[in-house]
Design a protein around this motif. Sequence first.
Motif, PDB file in Angstrom:
ATOM      1  N   PRO B  91       0.844  -1.209   0.000  1.00 43.47           N
ATOM      2  CA  PRO B  91       0.000   0.000   0.000  1.00 43.47           C
ATOM      3  C   PRO B  91       0.879   1.259   0.000  1.00 43.47           C
ATOM      4  N   VAL B  92       0.520   2.210  -0.850  1.00 44.00           N
ATOM      5  CA  VAL B  92       1.372   3.383  -1.058  1.00 44.00           C
ATOM      6  C   VAL B  92       1.086   4.468  -0.016  1.00 44.00           C
ATOM      7  N   GLU B  93       2.080   5.263   0.293  1.00 42.26           N
ATOM      8  CA  GLU B  93       1.905   6.362   1.248  1.00 42.26           C
ATOM      9  C   GLU B  93       1.361   7.602   0.543  1.00 42.26           C
ATOM     10  N   ILE B  94       0.411   8.266   1.179  1.00 40.97           N
ATOM     11  CA  ILE B  94      -0.082   9.536   0.633  1.00 40.97           C
ATOM     12  C   ILE B  94       0.079  10.596   1.717  1.00 40.97           C
ATOM     13  N   PRO B  95       1.183  11.312   1.707  1.00 37.54           N
ATOM     14  CA  PRO B  95       1.462  12.273   2.781  1.00 37.54           C
ATOM     15  C   PRO B  95       0.400  13.370   2.861  1.00 37.54           C
ATOM     16  N   GLY B  96       0.066  13.731   4.088  1.00 35.93           N
ATOM     17  CA  GLY B  96      -0.823  14.868   4.307  1.00 35.93           C
ATOM     18  C   GLY B  96      -2.309  14.552   4.211  1.00 35.93           C
ATOM     19  N   VAL B  97      -2.664  13.342   3.732  1.00 35.00           N
ATOM     20  CA  VAL B  97      -4.085  12.990   3.616  1.00 35.00           C
ATOM     21  C   VAL B  97      -4.426  12.013   4.740  1.00 35.00           C
ATOM     22  N   VAL B 146      -2.453   8.543   5.151  1.00 31.54           N
ATOM     23  CA  VAL B 146      -2.631   7.204   4.592  1.00 31.54           C
ATOM     24  C   VAL B 146      -1.289   6.463   4.472  1.00 31.54           C
ATOM     25  N   ASN B 147      -1.160   5.427   5.236  1.00 28.16           N
ATOM     26  CA  ASN B 147      -0.003   4.515   5.200  1.00 28.16           C
ATOM     27  C   ASN B 147       1.340   5.146   5.565  1.00 28.16           C
TER      28      ASN B 147
END
Lengths: 484, 254, 451
Positions: B91-97, B146-147
């Motif tokens: 699962p990919v990281e989505i910074p700030g969300v 997220v992640n």
Amino acid sequence: MAATQDTIDRIAEVSGAYKYGFVTEIESEKAPKGLNEDIIRFISAKKAEPEWLLDWRLKAYRFWLTMSEPDWAKVGYPPIDYQDAYYYAAPKSKDDAPKSLDEVDPELLRTYEKLGIPLREQEMLAGVAVDAVFDSVSVATTYKKKLEEMGVIFCSISEAVRRYPDLIQKYLGSIVPYSDNFFATLNSAVFTDGSFVYVPKGLRCPMELSTYFRINERDTGQFERTLIIADAGSYVSYLEGCTAPQRDENQLHAAVVELVALDDAEIKYSTVQNWYPGDAEGKGGIYNFVTKRGACRGRNSKISWTQVETGSAVTWKYPSCVLQGDNSVGEFYSVAITNNAQQADTGTKMIHIGKNTRSRIISKGISAGRADQTYRGLVRMMPKAEGARNYTQCDSLLIGDRCGAHTVPYIESRNPTAQVEHEATTSRISDDQLFYCLQRGIPEEDAVALIVNGFCKEVLQTLPMEFAVEAQKLVGISLEGSVG
Amino acid sequence: MALLDIKDLHATVEDDTKAILKGISLTIKPGEVHAVMGPNGAGKSTLSNVIAGRPGYTVTGGSITYDGQDLLAMEADERARAGVFLAFQYPVEIPGVATATFLKTALNARRKANGEPEIEALDFMKMMKANAKRLGVPDDMLKRPVNVGFSGGEKKRAEVLQMAMLEPRLCVLDETDSGLDIDALKVVADGVNALRTPERGMLVITHYQRLLNYIVPDVVHVLAGGRIVKSGDRTLAEELEAKGYGAFTEATAA
Amino acid sequence: MTQTRMTDPTRAETTTEMSPLAPDPGALAADEPGWLADLRRAGLSVYRARGLPTVKVEAWKYTNLAGLKKIPFVLDDGSLPAAAGRGALALALADAHEITLVNGRPVAVPDSLPAGVRVVSLAHLLETEPAAVEPHLGRLADLSDAPMGSLNAALMADGVVIQVDAGVALDRPLHLVTVTAAPDQARHMHPRHLVILGEGADATLVESRVTAAGAAETLSNAVTEIRLEARARLRHLRFVNPGPDAVDLDLTEAVLAEQAHYEAFGLTLGGRLVRNESRVRLRGSGADARLHGAYGLRAGQHADTTLIVDHAVPDTTSDQLYKGVVDEGGKGVFQGKVIVRRDAQRSDGNQLHKALLLSRNAEVYTKPELEIYADDVKCSHGATAGEMDMDQLFYLMARGLAEADARALLVEAFLDDVVESVPEGPVRDAFLSAVRAWQAGRHAVTWEGSA
């Protein structure tokens, strides 16, 4: 949280159109086109200004004639004909200024309602006082009385010139001198209105002060001037919003903002700039050439700039802090989004003069379409800036392969005990991030808005709540059409 | 009617003529759990990515029908809104969300597509907290982006949480067991098992039989060299574990 | 700056500098091939149009050449005897092919070079075989925006041409010892070098820039053009250590074809005013440039490192890493720029500058710049400036080191960190010793101030 969904709704709602592109049909009074000493005398007379102010304007005008337009920014636009614009346009009203909202032209009130800024106090967001500037003049200031009882002065700068001449004479031009730069000098000669704030000693201003700028008339330049003085130990949070109708020709906006924070005072200045950016082909739009500077004059004072820049065809803007007082703090938080043919050259200057001064720069630039964006910043550690610190983080995000993102920091260290740290990255939205969102059912444009909002979060969360929501929506709207 | 019907599916990685999937056929009926097992390079991840519509793959032949619709004709986000959920291997990281924001956005995207109103904030919070509690996901994780900074186990738990929240019809679990210790594996498997309903189908992709001790499949397929070389019931998984993939891959080569 | 001019610039520099540097067009050699005369004329016209760069010119914002106007320079006429000799301050490299230049003119060239390697005087080649020079000279470097480089084009007299044929790997480094000398009167000179490596060629070029003892002011304004054909590799290691009255301006332009590697290291410890400007154009995919360096400056010294890496095609990589230590009265400038052109996808460009300010009146000006027009790129830059880490200093003193020794150790460690990346062992050792020697010179001065 809710804002994200709102973003999506808003995108659907406006479906690609600039929401604020309407024109208000209102009778207005204009000075003849062109710029000369007579026009400046006309403006000054119209505002019944004292002699010294007219002299100051004329001095600026004469100096301006000797200057040439700055050409170092990474922006390009056709030459501006400074004679082909109106330097004064005001909604016509019986008197010089309306005494209360009841006297304000109902058409104007409707305009502000359309913009989401109700001027009627009973309809207002609690705790936000608004000064509305329509073309060249301030049309209404709300909550004035309540503020006055506390000793806070919040009025148009024209009114301040009449009622508080001492404060004006002492501070006007003391942070941005009339000779500062081409556009600031022009503004000094022809500024027509703007907001004035004075927060007395020791008072924490209990409500957000807000100015909403709107350019309505055709061929009008807007040259507002804002001056905010935070006396010792006081605090004020000030918000500024801007919109303009959709027009095919370019309009010039050359504002000057001066802030002064005395001992232990703090000013938080937030801007959501959404001037009309022109159409997708780059036709029309505002030239936003603005000089904003704050002086941390006092010890332990603090000035914090937050800007969300989504509009304008061309932006040239560097909100700065002059950190004179020992232990003073300057902050600059910026989100700049350029799409289609927009160009922006924006950043900040942090001039460290006093001991143990601190500054922090967080800049998030997003470039899409064929837009070009430059972060340009200066951090200067003067020889006496003992123990000063700066931290700068500059991130750029490119969306698509036809846009540009540039970073031009100037770092000048002249004190060994001052520490400067600068980091910058350039990247794009990863395919993996985008696919992850798609796989959860989020449509591509919304996914981009979501990811970009995440990218900007550190800046957006410094905005006062009412603006943060608005700003998040704007991020989504501004990037429409940038993918797919 | 079958929930997912894959017929003679051929696929390549974009810009490459080398076939990864060379004629896959399988049918999942509502309520069934199918496992696809195979060695590295067999095409397991390609299969899950092609089902989910990830860019970068080209389908060169065959069809995928989902709930009577031509799945391959749909965009990735349409497939997701139609009820296809992929639990990612990485699962990919989505910074700030924030995770909660992300989930709400995804949930409302689906509701909107179905002509339903947005979920009430309070209802959403209740639903999320209930699911999080069941999966042992702490509240602070929902506020984190997220992640970002999640451990391997946290990432997989967050995937199952998303699955529970989005209530898909078809769940594709891509090596959900990778990087999990035995305790985390149990938690994740319990979460998945709780989502088994008569309407929902699952495709569990794994390298090891271990996961299938906890998520017991109805059908097991062995994928090797881009083809399903053998299908059977759960005992096939045990047979694989005992004999290794070698026995099956040799059979394909022959 | 590459911005579009928006208004008619009334300050367009059309005024000719009336400095001793301003050449008289009549002085240009008359009996030269037409293309060379054209090159000189073009250079002269750029210089005359722009003049000696002032701090108003963006590229020279932090390096002020105004002081040059006050020095009564005369153009070096090549009359000094070869005996002006090898500067004692040059690197000691035992195992190298050494070439000595005095005021930009080769006076001693190695007598035995491997087959496929040619090192000759530019003046000699222009006289005997101009056709060999014509395709390269002035063709690699675009000097239209560089007034000093253009002045070089107008006035260049000599220099070295180095050619390594395709597939040839040089056995030992070439060591260019360039000595500036002005025993009688302040002199200015404009050396011009050409370095051409054929496909798959491999060479190490070391430069020592030094000054003969007892020299008056010297101004060396050199231009080096480098062409690396496909898969060629050049290690270009420079030791800039001229005397306290030397002004040393250098502009190097390197053009790289596919898979070519340019690995440069610059160590600057000497000179009054030094500017090392490198422009690297990555023109072939897989091309890679590494520009590393270090500088140490004391009172009266100004050193400017200006780097431009131009990613012109996809799949190219670059890395800039510079560290500087500036002591009282010294001034360091670092301007680094990474350009990624439209469509130069999958470029990877990094940039880092770290400066240590040792005392009062030390100044460092940094401008790390990114100019990106492609989206699938990984580019970053970082810059720090400040004093020594007080925790580290305290740690060493707590272990019994005297403050001066502790500081010296930390300064050395700071510079060694990047000097260690010099690819050639013996050169690296020589650079490390040079840093030691420079550091040892500090002990004469008392530590003050920042503690």
